[in-house]
Design a protein around this motif. Structure first.
Motif, PDB file in Angstrom:
ATOM      1  N   ALA A  79     -12.903  35.034  39.082  1.00 55.22           N
ATOM      2  CA  ALA A  79     -12.879  33.977  39.736  1.00 55.22           C
ATOM      3  C   ALA A  79     -13.785  33.029  39.823  1.00 55.22           C
ATOM      4  O   ALA A  79     -13.947  31.850  40.324  1.00 55.22           O
ATOM      5  CB  ALA A  79     -12.136  35.165  41.363  1.00 55.22           C
ATOM      6  N   PHE A  80     -14.952  33.349  40.304  1.00 51.08           N
ATOM      7  CA  PHE A  80     -16.110  32.766  40.285  1.00 51.08           C
ATOM      8  C   PHE A  80     -16.406  31.475  39.014  1.00 51.08           C
ATOM      9  O   PHE A  80     -17.195  30.670  38.771  1.00 51.08           O
ATOM     10  CB  PHE A  80     -17.626  33.322  40.612  1.00 51.08           C
ATOM     11  CG  PHE A  80     -17.776  33.529  42.178  1.00 51.08           C
ATOM     12  CD1 PHE A  80     -18.270  32.661  43.116  1.00 51.08           C
ATOM     13  CD2 PHE A  80     -17.198  35.115  42.347  1.00 51.08           C
ATOM     14  CE1 PHE A  80     -18.684  33.543  44.381  1.00 51.08           C
ATOM     15  CE2 PHE A  80     -17.262  35.418  44.352  1.00 51.08           C
ATOM     16  CZ  PHE A  80     -17.889  34.412  44.772  1.00 51.08           C
ATOM     17  N   ALA A  98     -14.047  28.269  39.777  1.00 50.13           N
ATOM     18  CA  ALA A  98     -15.075  27.907  40.377  1.00 50.13           C
ATOM     19  C   ALA A  98     -15.191  27.482  39.901  1.00 50.13           C
ATOM     20  O   ALA A  98     -15.602  26.284  40.303  1.00 50.13           O
ATOM     21  CB  ALA A  98     -14.779  28.861  41.940  1.00 50.13           C
ATOM     22  N   SER A  99     -17.010  27.529  39.629  1.00 47.40           N
ATOM     23  CA  SER A  99     -17.703  27.292  38.964  1.00 47.40           C
ATOM     24  C   SER A  99     -16.999  26.125  37.800  1.00 47.40           C
ATOM     25  O   SER A  99     -17.555  24.768  38.142  1.00 47.40           O
ATOM     26  CB  SER A  99     -18.635  27.930  37.992  1.00 47.40           C
ATOM     27  OG  SER A  99     -19.434  28.776  39.376  1.00 47.40           O
ATOM     28  N   ALA A 118     -11.761  25.914  46.314  1.00 42.55           N
ATOM     29  CA  ALA A 118     -12.351  26.076  45.606  1.00 42.55           C
ATOM     30  C   ALA A 118     -12.507  27.691  45.858  1.00 42.55           C
ATOM     31  O   ALA A 118     -12.461  28.742  45.338  1.00 42.55           O
ATOM     32  CB  ALA A 118     -13.372  25.584  45.077  1.00 42.55           C
ATOM     33  N   LEU A 120      -8.731  30.280  35.538  1.00 45.81           N
ATOM     34  CA  LEU A 120      -8.762  31.688  36.650  1.00 45.81           C
ATOM     35  C   LEU A 120      -8.607  32.287  34.673  1.00 45.81           C
ATOM     36  O   LEU A 120      -8.891  33.707  34.298  1.00 45.81           O
ATOM     37  CB  LEU A 120      -8.275  32.005  37.425  1.00 45.81           C
ATOM     38  CG  LEU A 120      -7.848  33.929  37.477  1.00 45.81           C
ATOM     39  CD1 LEU A 120      -9.154  33.753  37.857  1.00 45.81           C
ATOM     40  CD2 LEU A 120      -7.262  34.052  38.820  1.00 45.81           C
ATOM     41  N   VAL A 172     -13.536  39.638  40.212  1.00 45.33           N
ATOM     42  CA  VAL A 172     -14.392  38.865  40.291  1.00 45.33           C
ATOM     43  C   VAL A 172     -15.212  37.644  39.820  1.00 45.33           C
ATOM     44  O   VAL A 172     -15.664  36.510  39.863  1.00 45.33           O
ATOM     45  CB  VAL A 172     -15.487  39.364  41.036  1.00 45.33           C
ATOM     46  CG1 VAL A 172     -16.957  39.053  42.181  1.00 45.33           C
ATOM     47  CG2 VAL A 172     -14.776  40.027  42.334  1.00 45.33           C
ATOM     48  N   ALA A 187     -10.153  36.424  43.929  1.00 41.21           N
ATOM     49  CA  ALA A 187     -11.049  37.859  44.022  1.00 41.21           C
ATOM     50  C   ALA A 187     -10.499  39.233  44.856  1.00 41.21           C
ATOM     51  O   ALA A 187     -11.663  40.364  44.356  1.00 41.21           O
ATOM     52  CB  ALA A 187     -12.673  37.793  44.378  1.00 41.21           C
ATOM     53  N   TYR A 210      -7.199  25.513  38.967  1.00 40.68           N
ATOM     54  CA  TYR A 210      -7.786  26.668  39.453  1.00 40.68           C
ATOM     55  C   TYR A 210      -7.263  27.536  38.487  1.00 40.68           C
ATOM     56  O   TYR A 210      -7.616  28.515  37.835  1.00 40.68           O
ATOM     57  CB  TYR A 210      -8.063  26.896  40.517  1.00 40.68           C
ATOM     58  CG  TYR A 210      -8.577  28.426  40.959  1.00 40.68           C
ATOM     59  CD1 TYR A 210     -10.440  27.981  41.156  1.00 40.68           C
ATOM     60  CD2 TYR A 210      -8.381  29.868  41.535  1.00 40.68           C
ATOM     61  CE1 TYR A 210     -11.119  29.206  41.474  1.00 40.68           C
ATOM     62  CE2 TYR A 210      -9.128  30.341  41.205  1.00 40.68           C
ATOM     63  CZ  TYR A 210     -10.457  30.664  41.775  1.00 40.68           C
ATOM     64  OH  TYR A 210     -10.983  30.935  41.967  1.00 40.68           O
ATOM     65  N   THR A 221     -11.103  31.477  45.239  1.00 42.45           N
ATOM     66  CA  THR A 221     -12.039  32.449  44.576  1.00 42.45           C
ATOM     67  C   THR A 221     -11.667  33.341  45.340  1.00 42.45           C
ATOM     68  O   THR A 221     -11.260  34.473  45.004  1.00 42.45           O
ATOM     69  CB  THR A 221     -13.105  31.548  44.726  1.00 42.45           C
ATOM     70  OG1 THR A 221     -13.111  30.652  43.930  1.00 42.45           O
ATOM     71  CG2 THR A 221     -14.016  32.801  44.618  1.00 42.45           C
ATOM     72  N   THR A 222     -11.037  33.422  46.721  1.00 39.76           N
ATOM     73  CA  THR A 222     -11.261  34.620  47.383  1.00 39.76           C
ATOM     74  C   THR A 222      -9.800  35.346  47.652  1.00 39.76           C
ATOM     75  O   THR A 222     -10.136  36.919  47.199  1.00 39.76           O
ATOM     76  CB  THR A 222     -11.234  33.772  48.906  1.00 39.76           C
ATOM     77  OG1 THR A 222     -12.620  33.273  49.618  1.00 39.76           O
ATOM     78  CG2 THR A 222     -10.900  35.742  49.740  1.00 39.76           C
TER      79      THR A 222
END
Length: 175
Positions: A44-45, A48-49, A27, A71, A41, A35, A67, A31-32
């Motif tokens: 993406a977070f 991931a959460s 994740a 997203l 950003v 983002a 994911y 996310t990196t």
């Protein structure tokens, strides 16, 4: 020799603690990557959460496809603006500012006198019709890139042509 009891599911190479750690690493990597265009950003977070929350509560493991699905669900104008106060007013203003910056930047780069932002600003202010034409070309390129992503590698050509023609047109009007 005594066997050590294992709480792993059949076919799972890691125990539940290590599987959650692996999900967290995946994740983080996803996310990196998601983002990289900075405006994504928050989405993406959030994705991931959600993926890690589901993984921690005994749901499915984090996958790239899962994911990406989360997203896409979170990539809305509200999450892109991160729910900031005044986002409804600032979003159009920032879009116009970005359009103006792209237009002036394109005019500066295509200038026959060398790339100078100051010169491009003066030429843009002195030729509002040409600036409007170039802004329309930028908007059209953005819409085409959004609608048909396969055209993205071809779009710099028409934009460069538009910038050159605007310069030629304004030089012809002065003569």
């Amino acid at each position: 020799m005594a066997r050590v009891p294992s709480d792993r599911a059949p076919g799972e190479p890691f125990g539940p603690g290590l599987a959650l750690f692996a999900d967290m690493l995946l994740a983080g990597l996803l996310t990196t990557v998601a983002a990289l265009p900075v405006v994504t950003v928050p989405a993406a977070f959030a994705a991931a959460s959600a993926a890690l929350r589901e993984s921690a509560t005994g749901g499915a493991h984090v996958t790239a496809a899962g994911y990406a699905r989360r997203l896409r669900a979170r990539l809305t104008p509200g999450t892109l603006a991160a729910g900031l106060p005044g986002a409804g007013v600032m979003a159009p203003a920032l879009a116009l500012l970005a359009l103006g910056a792209l237009t002036v930047g394109l005019r500066a780069i295509a200038s026959p006198y060398g790339p100078s932002v100051r010169t491009a600003l003066h030429r843009s202010a002195g030729d509002p019709r040409g600036t409007l034409l170039l802004a329309c070309a930028v908007l059209l390129a953005v819409l085409l890139a959004w609608a048909i992503p396969l055209l993205v590698p071809l779009l710099p050509g028409p934009l460069a042509f538009a910038a050159a023609v605007v310069d030629l047109r304004s030089a012809g009007e002065r003569a």
